[in-house]
Design a protein around this motif. Structure first.
Motif, mmCIF file in Angstrom:
data_model
loop_
_atom_site.group_PDB
_atom_site.id
_atom_site.type_symbol
_atom_site.label_atom_id
_atom_site.label_comp_id
_atom_site.label_asym_id
_atom_site.label_seq_id
_atom_site.Cartn_x
_atom_site.Cartn_y
_atom_site.Cartn_z
ATOM 1 N N SER A 175 0.848 -1.192 0.000
ATOM 2 C CA SER A 175 0.000 0.000 0.000
ATOM 3 C C SER A 175 0.881 1.238 0.000
ATOM 4 O O SER A 175 2.007 1.226 0.491
ATOM 5 C CB SER A 175 -0.959 -0.004 1.187
ATOM 6 O OG SER A 175 -0.238 0.018 2.401
ATOM 7 N N ASN A 209 0.812 5.526 0.684
ATOM 8 C CA ASN A 209 -0.003 6.540 1.352
ATOM 9 C C ASN A 209 0.362 7.970 0.938
ATOM 10 O O ASN A 209 1.297 8.189 0.165
ATOM 11 C CB ASN A 209 0.076 6.375 2.879
ATOM 12 C CG ASN A 209 1.469 6.647 3.418
ATOM 13 O OD1 ASN A 209 2.174 7.517 2.951
ATOM 14 N ND2 ASN A 209 1.861 5.883 4.427
ATOM 15 N N PHE A 229 5.559 3.834 1.450
ATOM 16 C CA PHE A 229 4.752 2.647 1.206
ATOM 17 C C PHE A 229 4.888 1.684 2.376
ATOM 18 O O PHE A 229 5.889 1.656 3.080
ATOM 19 C CB PHE A 229 5.092 1.992 -0.129
ATOM 20 C CG PHE A 229 6.550 1.708 -0.349
ATOM 21 C CD1 PHE A 229 7.081 0.476 -0.049
ATOM 22 C CD2 PHE A 229 7.377 2.687 -0.870
ATOM 23 C CE1 PHE A 229 8.413 0.214 -0.259
ATOM 24 C CE2 PHE A 229 8.724 2.427 -1.086
ATOM 25 C CZ PHE A 229 9.242 1.188 -0.778
ATOM 26 N N ASP A 230 3.825 0.908 2.570
ATOM 27 C CA ASP A 230 3.734 -0.020 3.678
ATOM 28 C C ASP A 230 3.911 -1.437 3.142
ATOM 29 O O ASP A 230 3.134 -1.892 2.311
ATOM 30 C CB ASP A 230 2.369 0.143 4.352
ATOM 31 C CG ASP A 230 2.162 -0.791 5.540
ATOM 32 O OD1 ASP A 230 3.092 -1.551 5.883
ATOM 33 O OD2 ASP A 230 1.058 -0.764 6.100
ATOM 34 N N LYS A 239 2.004 -5.857 4.868
ATOM 35 C CA LYS A 239 1.075 -6.888 4.386
ATOM 36 C C LYS A 239 1.497 -7.419 3.019
ATOM 37 O O LYS A 239 0.722 -8.067 2.338
ATOM 38 C CB LYS A 239 -0.340 -6.323 4.324
ATOM 39 C CG LYS A 239 -0.861 -5.937 5.708
ATOM 40 C CD LYS A 239 -2.242 -5.345 5.629
ATOM 41 C CE LYS A 239 -2.647 -4.951 7.038
ATOM 42 N NZ LYS A 239 -3.596 -3.875 7.073
#
Length: 182
Positions: free
Chosen positions: A167, A169, A174-175, A178
């Motif tokens: 993901s 944002n 970015f993450d 997950k």
């Protein structure tokens, strides 16, 4: 509520005349190579339409920052990015009297009413109250316009097609918590 000024060439010409600058004037803008230089060149072209001759001074990054944080410039192109996602990070750093100079307020803007609002917002634990206060702060900033945002850079991220769950944002990060390979 609040809005950023829109482009209105005729109004700009009228304001120049009202201010006693119908014939225009010359000024300079400090910038460094890259995006700020491109922004300065675009601004130079636009200001020419209202008889403002903008001289662009391209200097090395650290020299530009030193001049801007000491207030030794007429105009400057400067970049800023919110890295924490809290309004205080932008509104206090860029506009509070206490952050003039190297702390972030390179416009050397000062408004006691504004300072009181952001000081209250900073210590408030009520999210709705903070939102209300920061909206008041934005109203002041967009009305007084101590700086003019010239552009926003989009964020990009690239990864292989077998990577899923990434993901991205609004903080341009970015993450990967997950993320997985398919």
């Amino acid at each position: 509520k609040y809005s950023f000024p829109t482009f209105d060439l005729e109004k700009a010409k009228s304001l120049m005349e009202e201010a006693g600058y119908a014939e225009g004037f010359s000024t300079s803008m400090l910038c460094y190579a890259g995006q700020t230089k491109l922004a300065a060149e675009a601004l130079q072209s636009m200001l020419k339409e209202i008889n403002i001759d903008l001289n662009i001074e391209v200097v090395e990054f650290s020299s530009a920052i030193a001049s801007m944080t000491s207030g030794d410039y007429e105009m400057g192109a400067y970049g800023w990015c919110d890295t924490v996602g809290d309004a205080d990070n932008v509104l206090r750093q860029l506009f509070a009297t206490e952050t003039q100079g190297a702390a972030g307020n390179v416009a050397f803007y000062s408004n006691p009413e504004y300072d009181a609002i952001v000081n209250e917002a900073k210590v408030s634990t009520d999210p709705e109250r903070r939102k209300e206060l920061y909206e008041q702060a934005l109203e002041i900033i967009t009305t007084e316009c101590p700086i003019a945002p010239l552009y926003f850079l989009p964020g990009d991220i690239a990864y292989q097609k077998d990577v899923k769950g990434v993901s991205f944002n609004s903080l341009l990060t970015f993450d990967l918590s997950k993320a997985y390979f398919e």
